[in-house]
Design a protein around this motif. Structure first.
Motif, PDB file in Angstrom:
ATOM      1  N   ARG A  20     -49.843 108.192  -9.547  1.00 49.06           N
ATOM      2  CA  ARG A  20     -49.211 109.501  -9.705  1.00 49.06           C
ATOM      3  C   ARG A  20     -47.901 109.401 -10.488  1.00 49.06           C
ATOM      4  N   ASP A  21     -47.629 108.238 -11.017  1.00 48.06           N
ATOM      5  CA  ASP A  21     -46.363 108.001 -11.714  1.00 48.06           C
ATOM      6  C   ASP A  21     -46.134 108.995 -12.845  1.00 48.06           C
ATOM      7  N   LYS A  22     -47.124 109.155 -13.715  1.00 47.52           N
ATOM      8  CA  LYS A  22     -46.925 110.008 -14.884  1.00 47.52           C
ATOM      9  C   LYS A  22     -46.854 111.480 -14.502  1.00 47.52           C
ATOM     10  N   ALA A  23     -47.574 111.865 -13.434  1.00 50.11           N
ATOM     11  CA  ALA A  23     -47.437 113.237 -12.941  1.00 50.11           C
ATOM     12  C   ALA A  23     -46.032 113.469 -12.409  1.00 50.11           C
ATOM     13  N   ASP A  24     -45.493 112.479 -11.705  1.00 46.58           N
ATOM     14  CA  ASP A  24     -44.132 112.576 -11.173  1.00 46.58           C
ATOM     15  C   ASP A  24     -43.121 112.706 -12.314  1.00 46.58           C
ATOM     16  N   PHE A 130     -35.689 107.493 -21.250  1.00 49.33           N
ATOM     17  CA  PHE A 130     -35.884 106.072 -20.957  1.00 49.33           C
ATOM     18  C   PHE A 130     -36.778 105.992 -19.717  1.00 49.33           C
ATOM     19  N   GLU A 131     -38.061 106.141 -19.901  1.00 44.38           N
ATOM     20  CA  GLU A 131     -38.990 106.213 -18.769  1.00 44.38           C
ATOM     21  C   GLU A 131     -39.666 104.862 -18.574  1.00 44.38           C
ATOM     22  N   HIS A 132     -39.188 104.114 -17.589  1.00 48.64           N
ATOM     23  CA  HIS A 132     -39.642 102.747 -17.293  1.00 48.64           C
ATOM     24  C   HIS A 132     -39.360 101.789 -18.457  1.00 48.64           C
ATOM     25  N   SER A 133     -38.279 102.006 -19.169  1.00 47.75           N
ATOM     26  CA  SER A 133     -37.945 101.107 -20.275  1.00 47.75           C
ATOM     27  C   SER A 133     -36.634 100.355 -20.065  1.00 47.75           C
ATOM     28  N   LEU A 134     -35.831 100.748 -19.070  1.00 52.39           N
ATOM     29  CA  LEU A 134     -34.570 100.038 -18.831  1.00 52.39           C
ATOM     30  C   LEU A 134     -34.778  98.677 -18.178  1.00 52.39           C
ATOM     31  N   ASP A 218     -38.426 109.306  -5.770  1.00 48.59           N
ATOM     32  CA  ASP A 218     -39.760 109.786  -5.425  1.00 48.59           C
ATOM     33  C   ASP A 218     -40.658 108.590  -5.098  1.00 48.59           C
ATOM     34  N   ARG A 219     -41.723 108.845  -4.347  1.00 46.02           N
ATOM     35  CA  ARG A 219     -42.717 107.801  -4.065  1.00 46.02           C
ATOM     36  C   ARG A 219     -44.049 108.184  -4.715  1.00 46.02           C
ATOM     37  N   VAL A 220     -44.657 107.225  -5.404  1.00 45.99           N
ATOM     38  CA  VAL A 220     -45.967 107.432  -6.014  1.00 45.99           C
ATOM     39  C   VAL A 220     -46.920 106.347  -5.517  1.00 45.99           C
ATOM     40  N   ARG A 221     -48.228 106.614  -5.591  1.00 44.88           N
ATOM     41  CA  ARG A 221     -49.234 105.662  -5.123  1.00 44.88           C
ATOM     42  C   ARG A 221     -50.202 105.309  -6.243  1.00 44.88           C
ATOM     43  N   PHE A 222     -50.744 104.094  -6.151  1.00 45.49           N
ATOM     44  CA  PHE A 222     -51.710 103.591  -7.121  1.00 45.49           C
ATOM     45  C   PHE A 222     -52.887 103.022  -6.340  1.00 45.49           C
ATOM     46  N   LEU A 223     -54.097 103.516  -6.603  1.00 46.30           N
ATOM     47  CA  LEU A 223     -55.292 103.036  -5.902  1.00 46.30           C
ATOM     48  C   LEU A 223     -56.435 102.980  -6.899  1.00 46.30           C
ATOM     49  N   LYS A 265     -58.305  95.554   2.073  1.00 44.91           N
ATOM     50  CA  LYS A 265     -58.064  96.549   3.118  1.00 44.91           C
ATOM     51  C   LYS A 265     -58.066  97.981   2.585  1.00 44.91           C
ATOM     52  N   ARG A 266     -58.324  98.129   1.284  1.00 44.07           N
ATOM     53  CA  ARG A 266     -58.334  99.449   0.636  1.00 44.07           C
ATOM     54  C   ARG A 266     -57.020 100.185   0.827  1.00 44.07           C
ATOM     55  N   LYS A 267     -55.938  99.451   0.734  1.00 43.11           N
ATOM     56  CA  LYS A 267     -54.611 100.046   0.828  1.00 43.11           C
ATOM     57  C   LYS A 267     -54.063 100.328  -0.568  1.00 43.11           C
ATOM     58  N   PRO A 268     -53.364 101.442  -0.759  1.00 42.26           N
ATOM     59  CA  PRO A 268     -52.783 101.721  -2.072  1.00 42.26           C
ATOM     60  C   PRO A 268     -51.521 100.883  -2.312  1.00 42.26           C
ATOM     61  N   LEU A 269     -51.244 100.627  -3.567  1.00 40.85           N
ATOM     62  CA  LEU A 269     -49.966 100.069  -3.984  1.00 40.85           C
ATOM     63  C   LEU A 269     -48.996 101.236  -4.143  1.00 40.85           C
ATOM     64  N   LEU A 270     -47.825 101.137  -3.540  1.00 42.08           N
ATOM     65  CA  LEU A 270     -46.839 102.215  -3.570  1.00 42.08           C
ATOM     66  C   LEU A 270     -45.684 101.858  -4.484  1.00 42.08           C
ATOM     67  N   GLN A 271     -45.064 102.881  -5.031  1.00 40.59           N
ATOM     68  CA  GLN A 271     -43.856 102.647  -5.825  1.00 40.59           C
ATOM     69  C   GLN A 271     -42.814 103.717  -5.531  1.00 40.59           C
ATOM     70  N   ASP A 272     -41.639 103.286  -5.083  1.00 42.43           N
ATOM     71  CA  ASP A 272     -40.476 104.162  -4.989  1.00 42.43           C
ATOM     72  C   ASP A 272     -39.759 104.075  -6.330  1.00 42.43           C
ATOM     73  N   GLN A 273     -39.528 105.214  -6.949  1.00 43.22           N
ATOM     74  CA  GLN A 273     -38.886 105.188  -8.261  1.00 43.22           C
ATOM     75  C   GLN A 273     -37.738 106.191  -8.337  1.00 43.22           C
ATOM     76  N   ASP A 274     -36.685 105.727  -8.969  1.00 42.16           N
ATOM     77  CA  ASP A 274     -35.450 106.505  -9.096  1.00 42.16           C
ATOM     78  C   ASP A 274     -35.439 107.267 -10.415  1.00 42.16           C
ATOM     79  N   HIS A 275     -34.976 108.504 -10.353  1.00 40.21           N
ATOM     80  CA  HIS A 275     -34.771 109.333 -11.543  1.00 40.21           C
ATOM     81  C   HIS A 275     -33.270 109.540 -11.736  1.00 40.21           C
TER      82      HIS A 275
END
Length: 288
Positions: A20-24, A130-134, A218-223, A265-275
C-alpha cells in the motif's frame, strides 16, 4: 538468494504492486496538490521534480497535475529508459527524464544553480518530491540538500515532499526491524535516517524560518504469494548490494529467516514510513 541480483527498478515494481506504499504516497501527494491548488492561480501550469523517481509509480497523478513540466530524475539507466519509452508512446511533451546523481548535484549550490539553468530552463518548481530517495544520502547531509533545493529550485509558493522508512521499530515484521537487525548484526550499522526527528530540527532552523513544516507516520503492508518476490523486495530494503554487501552465508541466513518468520506463516511485511512536507509562501495552513 538469486533475486538479490535484480535491478532496483524491478524490485520497486514488485513493492509498488503488492504493498500500500504507493497508495499512501499518492494520498499524501493529493493533499499537497490540494494545498498548492488553493494557493496558486488556477490557470497557472504547475511544475514538479521527482528525485530518485525510478519508473515513477505516481506517474499518472504527476503527469496530469504538472502540465507546465514534470522532471523525473534518477541514476538508473534502465528505469529512465522505461520512462522515455512511455514519453514517446504517449507523446508526453511536457515530461522529461533526467539522469543525475542527485547527491552530487544538490549538495553543491553552484551545481544546483547549473541544474536550474540547464535542465529546468531557469524556471523554478512548485513541487519537489523525495519519495524513498533520501536513503542514498547520509542523514547529516539532508539539510544541505533540502536547503539548496528550497532556496534555488522551489518557487515562491511551493512544497517539498519527502517519504522515508521510519528509523526505529520493535515489531520484527517491519522493514525497519529487518534492516536494523541484519545491518547491525553483520555490519555494526543502525539506521540513523530519522525523518521525523529531522522535521523537528528543521522547525528550529532559521534558514527555514518562513516555511511551514509538517510530519506524520503511516503504516503500510506488503503481502505476496511468491517467495522470490518477497525476497526481491527484502534485498532492496536491506540496501544490497549498493550499500551493504552481504556474503552468501549471510544472504542464506536472511532468506531462511524471512521464510520461517513471515512467508511460511502467511504474515505480511509491514512498513512504518515517515512523511515530511515543507511548504513555502502559503496564505493559510497546508495539508499533509
Amino acid at each position: 538468494m538469486q533475486t538479490s541480483r535484480a535491478l532496483m527498478s524491478q524490485q520497486d515494481k514488485i513493492w509498488s504492486r503488492f504493498s500500500r506504499d504507493k497508495a499512501d504516497i499518492g494520498e499524501a501527494l493529493a493533499r499537497v496538490l490540494r494545498t498548492l491548488s488553493k494557493a496558486l492561480p488556477l490557470d497557472r501550469p504547475l511544475r514538479a521534480l521527482s528525485v530518485g523517481s525510478s519508473t515513477e509509480p505516481q506517474f499518472r497523478i504527476l503527469e496530469a497535475s504538472f502540465r507546465g513540466g514534470l522532471y523525473l530524475l534518477d541514476i538508473e539507466r534502465s528505469a529512465l529508459e522505461v520512462i522515455r519509452e512511455r514519453i514517446r508512446r504517449q507523446s508526453l511533451t511536457h515530461v522529461f527524464a533526467l539522469r543525475h546523481d542527485y547527491t552530487k548535484v544538490f549538495l553543491d549550490r553552484d551545481a544546483t544553480r547549473r541544474f536550474l539553468r540547464r535542465e529546468l530552463g531557469g524556471r523554478r518548481l512548485d513541487l519537489i518530491a523525495f519519495e524513498h530517495s533520501l536513503y542514498y544520502c547520509p542523514a547529516d547531509q539532508w539539510r544541505d540538500v533540502l536547503l539548496n533545493v528550497f532556496d534555488i529550485l522551489l518557487s515562491k509558493v511551493g512544497a517539498i515532499h519527502c517519504v522515508l522508512m521510519s528509523s526505529s521499530a520493535r515489531n520484527p515484521a517491519t522493514t525497519t526491524w529487518l534492516y536494523n537487525h541484519f545491518a547491525g548484526k553483520f555490519f555494526g550499522h543502525r539506521n540513523d535516517q530519522d525523518l521525523s526527528a529531522f522535521a523537528g530540527r528543521l522547525r528550529r532552523d532559521r534558514r527555514f524560518g518562513r516555511a511551514e513544516i509538517f510530519s506524520k507516520t503511516d503504516r503500510v503492508r506488503f503481502l505476496v504469494d511468491d517467495f522470490r518476490e518477497l525476497m526481491s523486495v527484502v534485498w532492496m530494503i536491506l540496501l544490497y548490494p549498493n550499500v551493504h554487501r552481504y556474503t552468501p552465508g549471510q544472504r542464506r541466513e536472511i532468506t531462511q529467516h524471512l521464510y520461517r518468520s513471515l512467508f511460511a506463516k502467511r504474515k505480511p511485511l509491514l512498513q512504518d514510513q515517515d512523511h515530511l512536507v515543507i511548504y513555502r509562501g502559503l496564505p493559510g495552513k497546508g495539508l499533509i
